[in-house]
Design an enzyme around this catalytic site. Structure first.
Site, PDB file in Angstrom:
ATOM      1  N   THR A 120       0.825  -1.215   0.000  1.00  0.00           N
ATOM      2  CA  THR A 120       0.000   0.000   0.000  1.00  0.00           C
ATOM      3  C   THR A 120       0.856   1.260   0.000  1.00  0.00           C
ATOM      4  O   THR A 120       1.986   1.261   0.506  1.00  0.00           O
ATOM      5  CB  THR A 120      -0.910   0.011   1.254  1.00  0.00           C
ATOM      6  OG1 THR A 120      -1.517   1.304   1.399  1.00  0.00           O
ATOM      7  CG2 THR A 120      -0.114  -0.261   2.528  1.00  0.00           C
ATOM      8  N   TYR A 144      -1.425   0.124  10.135  1.00  0.00           N
ATOM      9  CA  TYR A 144      -1.736  -0.552   8.876  1.00  0.00           C
ATOM     10  C   TYR A 144      -0.536  -0.430   7.921  1.00  0.00           C
ATOM     11  O   TYR A 144       0.000  -1.426   7.439  1.00  0.00           O
ATOM     12  CB  TYR A 144      -3.006   0.041   8.252  1.00  0.00           C
ATOM     13  CG  TYR A 144      -3.215  -0.384   6.823  1.00  0.00           C
ATOM     14  CD1 TYR A 144      -3.368  -1.741   6.507  1.00  0.00           C
ATOM     15  CD2 TYR A 144      -3.245   0.543   5.786  1.00  0.00           C
ATOM     16  CE1 TYR A 144      -3.541  -2.142   5.188  1.00  0.00           C
ATOM     17  CE2 TYR A 144      -3.421   0.146   4.477  1.00  0.00           C
ATOM     18  CZ  TYR A 144      -3.564  -1.192   4.180  1.00  0.00           C
ATOM     19  OH  TYR A 144      -3.730  -1.591   2.871  1.00  0.00           O
TER      20      TYR A 144
END
Length: 330
Positions: A120, A144
């Site tokens: 990501t 995350y």
């Protein structure tokens, strides 16, 4: 391509995983959707076999690998809510990192050395006004992004120690749905801008909350780079073939290279749907960066990737059409 080219797709019942399974089938592979159905949908598994397992349960991974003998792993399964990762980091480090470690070790024990990983742009953190590419320093600002960066590092370590070959894709914001309407985006809870906006237009929720209007951007809302989910999974097929051809491990950013503010996305949806978007002005969310835009052309030059569907009009149009279909219920 042989009839037995299985690919184990973790998170294969989720939004991106299900689209990847569709693309794998179209490319002549047999996708095996490995999912614990904590957020995925059984009805999204329609392009190959389904295997209910959990990355925290190493025996279930070994059973799936023994049954299907995949030529490669595509790893999408992860906890991915930035807000939750800010309040419950332990959960994100434990599930994302330990789950990935179990998967990598089980794959290597079975002699599988080709690994496509869903990473990501959240691994970059808050780097404002910088067009992000594969060499940009990674300084994640939430658990995350931190957990995904850790998995990237684990993959590099296992390449040195065990010859594990990986293609790492760092995504920007994924949107849209497959144009045939077989699968689409459905999360519970939904946190992504475009489906939330379409729900607000359609009266499925009272309004869209715009989180923060005091960012240093042209209209005060934060900027994101959107990529169509079908363009994104096309890149995964190219990445898989890259590995199967024996090429070296590589990192690729996947974005369109265009940044849009939240208000620009809202305006585009008004044009596509011909309806107004009811909005509520909210405060900033912790962990949200001002601007995340891809500056990468590596995937285009090296993989031959083309983000040809990644216009706001097509992404919103495909998502709008999908939102009119009956929702997944199981």
């Amino acid at each position: 391509m042989g009839n037995d080219m299985h690919v184990l797709v973790t998170g294969g019942a989720g939004y991106i995983g299900a689209h990847a399974c569709k693309a794998l089938k179209a490319a002549g592979f047999i996708p095996v959707a490995f999912d614990n159905f904590s957020t995925g949908w059984r009805q999204a598994v329609k392009f190959g076999p389904m295997f209910q397992g959990d990355l925290m349960d190493r025996a279930s991974i070994e059973a799936a690998i023994a049954m299907y003998k995949p030529v490669a792993i595509m790893h999408f399964a992860a906890l991915s809510l930035v807000g939750e990762s800010m309040t419950n980091p332990a959960k994100y480090w434990r599930v994302n990192v330990n789950g990935s470690l179990n998967l990598i070790e089980a794959a290597l024990d079975a002699g599988i050395k080709n690994f496509v990983f869903s990473s990501t742009c959240a691994t970059y953190g808050e780097l404002d006004g910088v067009a992000l590419n594969e060499d940009t320093p990674q300084t994640p600002i939430n658990a995350y992004g931190g957990s995904k960066r850790a998995i990237e590092m684990i993959l590099r370590d296992f390449e040195k120690s065990h010859g594990l070959n990986s293609v790492i894709f760092r995504y920007f914001n994924v949107a849209g749905a497959d144009p045939e309407g077989e699968v689409g985006e459905q999360h519970v809870p939904e946190t992504h801008l475009i489906p939330l906006m379409l729900d607000a237009i359609d009266g499925k929720r009272p309004a869209l909350t715009v989180f923060g209007s005091d960012y240093k951007t042209k209209d005060g809302t934060c900027i994101r780079d959107y990529v169509h989910v079908m363009d994104l999974v096309d890149a995964h097929i190219l990445g898989l073939k890259w590995l199967l051809e024996g090429k070296e491990s590589r990192v690729f950013c996947l974005g369109s290279g265009n940044g849009f503010t939240v208000r620009e996305v809202i305006e585009a949806s008004r044009i596509v749907t011909n309806r107004e978007v009811p909005i509520i002005e909210g405060s900033r969310r912790p962990g949200d960066a001002t601007s995340l835009v891809s500056g990468s052309v590596r995937a285009i030059h090296e993989l031959g990737w083309e983000p040809k569907r990644s216009t706001l009009q097509q992404m919103i149009g495909d998502a709008w059409r999908w939102s009119k279909q009956p929702a997944f219920t199981e």
